[in-house]
Design an enzyme around this catalytic site. Structure first.
Site, PDB file in Angstrom:
ATOM      1  N   GLU A  44      50.054  35.517  47.283  1.00 27.15           N
ATOM      2  CA  GLU A  44      49.312  34.243  46.749  1.00 27.15           C
ATOM      3  C   GLU A  44      50.857  33.071  47.093  1.00 27.15           C
ATOM      4  O   GLU A  44      52.027  33.395  46.353  1.00 27.15           O
ATOM      5  CB  GLU A  44      48.302  33.870  45.842  1.00 27.15           C
ATOM      6  CG  GLU A  44      47.185  34.992  45.194  1.00 27.15           C
ATOM      7  CD  GLU A  44      46.571  34.296  46.360  1.00 27.15           C
ATOM      8  OE1 GLU A  44      46.468  32.799  46.133  1.00 27.15           O
ATOM      9  OE2 GLU A  44      45.185  35.090  46.553  1.00 27.15           O
TER      10      GLU A  44
ATOM     11  N   ARG B   5      33.596  31.426  36.449  1.00 24.45           N
ATOM     12  CA  ARG B   5      32.440  31.939  37.841  1.00 24.45           C
ATOM     13  C   ARG B   5      31.306  32.512  36.854  1.00 24.45           C
ATOM     14  O   ARG B   5      30.177  32.528  36.317  1.00 24.45           O
ATOM     15  CB  ARG B   5      32.135  32.110  38.611  1.00 24.45           C
ATOM     16  CG  ARG B   5      31.234  31.941  39.321  1.00 24.45           C
ATOM     17  CD  ARG B   5      31.507  31.988  41.270  1.00 24.45           C
ATOM     18  NE  ARG B   5      32.189  33.341  40.937  1.00 24.45           N
ATOM     19  CZ  ARG B   5      31.343  34.457  41.604  1.00 24.45           C
ATOM     20  NH1 ARG B   5      29.824  34.665  41.195  1.00 24.45           N
ATOM     21  NH2 ARG B   5      32.082  34.973  41.470  1.00 24.45           N
TER      22      ARG B   5
ATOM     23  N   CYS C 157      42.953  36.404  37.862  1.00 26.98           N
ATOM     24  CA  CYS C 157      44.111  36.729  38.640  1.00 26.98           C
ATOM     25  C   CYS C 157      44.969  35.610  39.059  1.00 26.98           C
ATOM     26  O   CYS C 157      45.763  35.778  38.796  1.00 26.98           O
ATOM     27  CB  CYS C 157      43.545  36.803  39.615  1.00 26.98           C
ATOM     28  SG  CYS C 157      42.576  38.747  40.710  1.00 26.98           S
TER      29      CYS C 157
ATOM     30  N   HIS D  33      46.042  39.469  46.309  1.00 26.64           N
ATOM     31  CA  HIS D  33      45.006  39.897  45.998  1.00 26.64           C
ATOM     32  C   HIS D  33      44.901  40.632  47.571  1.00 26.64           C
ATOM     33  O   HIS D  33      45.367  40.219  48.578  1.00 26.64           O
ATOM     34  CB  HIS D  33      44.229  38.835  46.488  1.00 26.64           C
ATOM     35  CG  HIS D  33      43.870  37.906  45.432  1.00 26.64           C
ATOM     36  ND1 HIS D  33      43.763  37.057  45.030  1.00 26.64           N
ATOM     37  CD2 HIS D  33      43.160  38.034  44.543  1.00 26.64           C
ATOM     38  CE1 HIS D  33      43.155  36.091  44.020  1.00 26.64           C
ATOM     39  NE2 HIS D  33      42.898  37.330  43.487  1.00 26.64           N
TER      40      HIS D  33
END
Length: 215
Positions: free
Chosen positions: A81, A91, A144, A168
């Protein structure tokens, strides 16, 4: 000089029985190469608590490099990342039932931090070893990204010389048996993280090559 690399993975979340991030990094715990010594720590998939434990482990182990790893089910590649953003927007609930919406991670922190790792070089090394890899420019807004931002904020606040970042990884095959989702073998993911650790230890500068996306 031998460098210490602290690797972190998360416990299972979202109804999964395993989390490949922890399954992968724990295989590297205690492994030494010519230039690095790796140690692995499991973090809870919980806002706030994960950062507190990470900071404790950094103080305990005094690593030169920290690479946090997390599951991104549905991704095709192993994806180092680029950027962490100062935002929690969940979410789904974390493992303690927290579901923050539009909350800053650090009230005095900047909007974003860039990784301190040579992520393009890491992705290229992975591809050279037949591992599907690419740079990602969004770590999401779940735990994360939370731990990635928390790591970089800790480094900034303490004026630390630690270089840190986040990777990831996709599902492993065992998780994808009942899903229509891409997956990689656990052995492949372990190899990818090991390559990332060695590459980060050997190189501070990144490659000046295209890694961006159009969407």
């Amino acid at each position: 000089m031998m460098k210490k690399v602290l690797l972190t993975g998360f416990d299972p979340f979202g109804g999964e029985e395993i989390n490949p991030s922890w399954e992968a990094v724990k295989r590297l715990d205690g492994i030494q190469t010519e230039n690095i010594e790796m140690m692995a720590v499991q973090l809870p998939t919980v806002y706030r608590e994960s950062i507190a434990i990470l900071e404790q482990q950094i103080k305990k182990h005094q690593p030169e490099i920290v690479i946090c790893v997390g599951q991104a089910g549905g991704r095709l590649h192993v994806t180092p990342e680029k950027v962490a953003i100062n935002l929690d927007d969940a979410r789904i609930s974390d493992n303690a039932g927290n579901q923050p919406i539009d909350r800053e991670i650090a009230s005095t922190g900047p909007a974003a931090y860039f990784t301190g790792l040579p992520i393009k070089r890491m992705a290229e090394r992975m591809k050279e070893n037949n591992i599907p890899a690419s740079v990602s420019y969004t770590a999401g807004t779940f735990v994360c990204n939370h731990i990635f931002y928390g790591l970089m904020d800790y480094i900034h606040r303490t004026s630390s010389t630690i270089r840190g970042g986040f990777i990831h990884i996709p599902f492993i095959h065992e998780q994808a048996m009942d899903k229509q989702a891409p997956s990689l073998s656990l052995d492949t993911i372990v190899k990818a993280i090991r390559i990332a650790a060695v590459t980060a230890a050997e190189n501070e500068a990144d490659l000046h090559i295209v890694g961006g996306t159009t969407h």
